[in-house]
Design a protein around this motif. Structure first.
Motif, PDB file in Angstrom:
ATOM      1  N   LYS A 135      28.302  55.649  42.990  1.00 10.41           N
ATOM      2  CA  LYS A 135      29.478  56.521  43.168  1.00 10.41           C
ATOM      3  C   LYS A 135      29.303  57.811  42.385  1.00 10.41           C
ATOM      4  CE  LYS A 135      34.425  56.774  42.625  1.00 10.41           C
ATOM      5  NZ  LYS A 135      35.590  56.304  41.928  1.00 10.41           N
ATOM      6  N   SER A 136      28.847  57.694  41.160  1.00 10.55           N
ATOM      7  CA  SER A 136      28.628  58.876  40.333  1.00 10.55           C
ATOM      8  C   SER A 136      27.553  59.774  40.935  1.00 10.55           C
ATOM      9  CB  SER A 136      28.230  58.466  38.921  1.00 10.55           C
ATOM     10  OG  SER A 136      27.933  59.591  38.143  1.00 10.55           O
ATOM     11  N   LEU A 137      26.483  59.163  41.417  1.00 14.34           N
ATOM     12  CA  LEU A 137      25.379  59.929  41.988  1.00 14.34           C
ATOM     13  C   LEU A 137      25.815  60.708  43.229  1.00 14.34           C
ATOM     14  CD1 LEU A 137      22.371  60.532  41.591  1.00 14.34           C
ATOM     15  CD2 LEU A 137      21.873  58.580  43.055  1.00 14.34           C
ATOM     16  N   SER A 138      26.668  60.118  44.031  1.00 16.44           N
ATOM     17  CA  SER A 138      27.085  60.791  45.262  1.00 16.44           C
ATOM     18  C   SER A 138      28.231  61.777  45.047  1.00 16.44           C
ATOM     19  CB  SER A 138      27.472  59.765  46.326  1.00 16.44           C
ATOM     20  OG  SER A 138      28.570  59.007  45.902  1.00 16.44           O
ATOM     21  N   GLU A 139      29.009  61.608  43.981  1.00 17.87           N
ATOM     22  CA  GLU A 139      30.193  62.451  43.803  1.00 17.87           C
ATOM     23  C   GLU A 139      30.044  63.575  42.785  1.00 17.87           C
ATOM     24  OE1 GLU A 139      33.527  59.952  42.985  1.00 17.87           O
ATOM     25  OE2 GLU A 139      33.540  59.101  45.001  1.00 17.87           O
ATOM     26  N   ASN A 141      28.650  66.818  40.621  1.00 21.29           N
ATOM     27  CA  ASN A 141      27.943  68.074  40.855  1.00 21.29           C
ATOM     28  C   ASN A 141      27.069  68.452  39.666  1.00 21.29           C
ATOM     29  OD1 ASN A 141      29.090  68.483  43.393  1.00 21.29           O
ATOM     30  ND2 ASN A 141      30.916  69.406  42.491  1.00 21.29           N
ATOM     31  N   LYS A 142      27.127  67.670  38.597  1.00 27.02           N
ATOM     32  CA  LYS A 142      26.385  67.972  37.376  1.00 27.02           C
ATOM     33  C   LYS A 142      24.985  67.374  37.473  1.00 27.02           C
ATOM     34  CE  LYS A 142      30.594  67.905  34.649  1.00 27.02           C
ATOM     35  NZ  LYS A 142      31.322  67.191  33.614  1.00 27.02           N
ATOM     36  N   TRP A 143      23.994  68.210  37.343  1.00 29.40           N
ATOM     37  CA  TRP A 143      22.619  67.726  37.487  1.00 29.40           C
ATOM     38  C   TRP A 143      22.240  66.785  36.342  1.00 29.40           C
ATOM     39  CZ3 TRP A 143      18.924  68.659  33.826  1.00 29.40           C
ATOM     40  CH2 TRP A 143      19.163  69.696  32.921  1.00 29.40           C
ATOM     41  N   GLN A 144      22.806  67.026  35.140  1.00 26.29           N
ATOM     42  CA  GLN A 144      22.490  66.158  34.012  1.00 26.29           C
ATOM     43  C   GLN A 144      22.961  64.726  34.274  1.00 26.29           C
ATOM     44  OE1 GLN A 144      24.328  68.990  33.764  1.00 26.29           O
ATOM     45  NE2 GLN A 144      23.644  70.236  32.053  1.00 26.29           N
ATOM     46  N   GLU A 145      24.131  64.613  34.886  1.00 27.10           N
ATOM     47  CA  GLU A 145      24.667  63.287  35.205  1.00 27.10           C
ATOM     48  C   GLU A 145      23.804  62.608  36.264  1.00 27.10           C
ATOM     49  OE1 GLU A 145      28.898  61.338  36.656  1.00 27.10           O
ATOM     50  OE2 GLU A 145      28.895  63.355  35.801  1.00 27.10           O
ATOM     51  N   LYS A 146      23.338  63.371  37.244  1.00 21.25           N
ATOM     52  CA  LYS A 146      22.478  62.802  38.284  1.00 21.25           C
ATOM     53  C   LYS A 146      21.155  62.309  37.700  1.00 21.25           C
ATOM     54  CE  LYS A 146      24.429  65.164  42.188  1.00 21.25           C
ATOM     55  NZ  LYS A 146      24.254  65.461  43.569  1.00 21.25           N
ATOM     56  N   GLU A 170      22.244  49.575  50.208  1.00 21.81           N
ATOM     57  CA  GLU A 170      23.269  50.487  49.701  1.00 21.81           C
ATOM     58  C   GLU A 170      22.667  51.595  48.832  1.00 21.81           C
ATOM     59  OE1 GLU A 170      25.395  48.440  45.911  1.00 21.81           O
ATOM     60  OE2 GLU A 170      25.299  47.185  47.710  1.00 21.81           O
ATOM     61  N   LEU A 171      21.473  51.380  48.316  1.00 23.02           N
ATOM     62  CA  LEU A 171      20.829  52.378  47.456  1.00 23.02           C
ATOM     63  C   LEU A 171      20.107  53.466  48.244  1.00 23.02           C
ATOM     64  CD1 LEU A 171      19.146  50.624  44.401  1.00 23.02           C
ATOM     65  CD2 LEU A 171      20.678  52.561  44.373  1.00 23.02           C
ATOM     66  N   ILE A 172      19.453  53.105  49.320  1.00 19.12           N
ATOM     67  CA  ILE A 172      18.613  54.065  50.053  1.00 19.12           C
ATOM     68  C   ILE A 172      19.377  55.308  50.496  1.00 19.12           C
ATOM     69  CG2 ILE A 172      17.269  54.395  52.172  1.00 19.12           C
ATOM     70  CD1 ILE A 172      16.125  51.593  51.683  1.00 19.12           C
ATOM     71  N   PRO A 173      20.553  55.201  51.109  1.00 18.87           N
ATOM     72  CA  PRO A 173      21.252  56.442  51.518  1.00 18.87           C
ATOM     73  C   PRO A 173      21.607  57.349  50.343  1.00 18.87           C
ATOM     74  CG  PRO A 173      22.251  54.521  52.562  1.00 18.87           C
ATOM     75  CD  PRO A 173      21.258  54.013  51.568  1.00 18.87           C
ATOM     76  N   VAL A 174      22.045  56.745  49.247  1.00 19.85           N
ATOM     77  CA  VAL A 174      22.439  57.555  48.081  1.00 19.85           C
ATOM     78  C   VAL A 174      21.229  58.211  47.435  1.00 19.85           C
ATOM     79  CG1 VAL A 174      23.551  57.441  45.816  1.00 19.85           C
ATOM     80  CG2 VAL A 174      24.440  56.065  47.689  1.00 19.85           C
ATOM     81  N   LEU A 175      20.134  57.467  47.313  1.00 15.76           N
ATOM     82  CA  LEU A 175      18.920  58.016  46.698  1.00 15.76           C
ATOM     83  C   LEU A 175      18.278  59.078  47.581  1.00 15.76           C
ATOM     84  CD1 LEU A 175      17.275  54.823  45.170  1.00 15.76           C
ATOM     85  CD2 LEU A 175      18.484  56.653  43.981  1.00 15.76           C
TER      86      LEU A 175
END
Length: 181
Positions: A135-139, A141-146, A170-175
């Motif tokens: 959820k964090s990865l997809s939502e 906008n901060k590159w540090q968080e990604k 569930e991981l493949i689309p987000v990654l």
């Protein structure tokens, strides 16, 4: 005074000491918190009350570094108690939020806490941790968080290969979306 009331009182005192800890005694106070929380607490409501306060402290700019240090100590690979693990996993969204902080001390403490949590949780708990990360990865906008989320997923792969393999759909689309950022 009953044992559970004493536990709650001690946890409140530890949380108060943690909020005013200096960089010199931060590790000492965080270690005390960790040993008490991961120890034998009679009433399991005590950790819930404590972790609610810790979640608020993580979001507070003044006490974030101290609180994140406490999470790192509580989630140490050698001492994370199974009764405390769900509460630590519930802190992951607040920790992730701080990985994108502009304050470098908070950011590094949040990265350390996130790494401690993902390496300390039981491999079966991947199912509970991974939704917070995706959820964090997809939502965000901060590159540090990604970057912090990707590092956490990498640590999870090292810790729990077979559980992550089951979660690949569930991981493949987000990654794949994150690759283009």
């Amino acid at each position: 005074m009953s044992d559970s009331q004493q536990s709650v009182e001690v946890l409140n005192q530890l949380l108060a000491r943690l909020s005013v800890a200096t960089p010199d005694n931060r590790d000492e106070v965080a270690t005390e918190v960790s040993s008490f929380v991961n120890g034998n607490i009679i009433e399991h409501d005590a950790p819930e009350h404590f972790f609610n306060g810790l979640a608020k402290a993580i979001k507070d700019k003044k006490s974030a570094v101290n609180s994140l240090a406490a999470v790192s100590h509580v989630a140490s690979t050698s001492g994370l108690a199974p009764s405390v693990e769900p509460y630590v996993v519930a802190l992951v969204p607040a920790i992730l939020e701080q990985t994108g902080s502009k304050d470098k001390d908070v950011q590094s403490a949040a990265n350390a806490a996130l790494h401690a949590v993902v390496t300390a949780v039981n491999p079966v708990a991947v199912k509970a941790v991974l939704p917070h990360l995706t959820k964090s990865l997809s939502e965000t906008n901060k590159w540090q968080e990604k970057v912090a989320v990707l590092a956490a997923i990498s640590s999870l792969v090292d810790q729990a290969k077979s559980q992550i393999a089951l979660r690949m759909p569930e991981l493949i689309p987000v990654l794949s979306e994150a690759m283009w950022d």
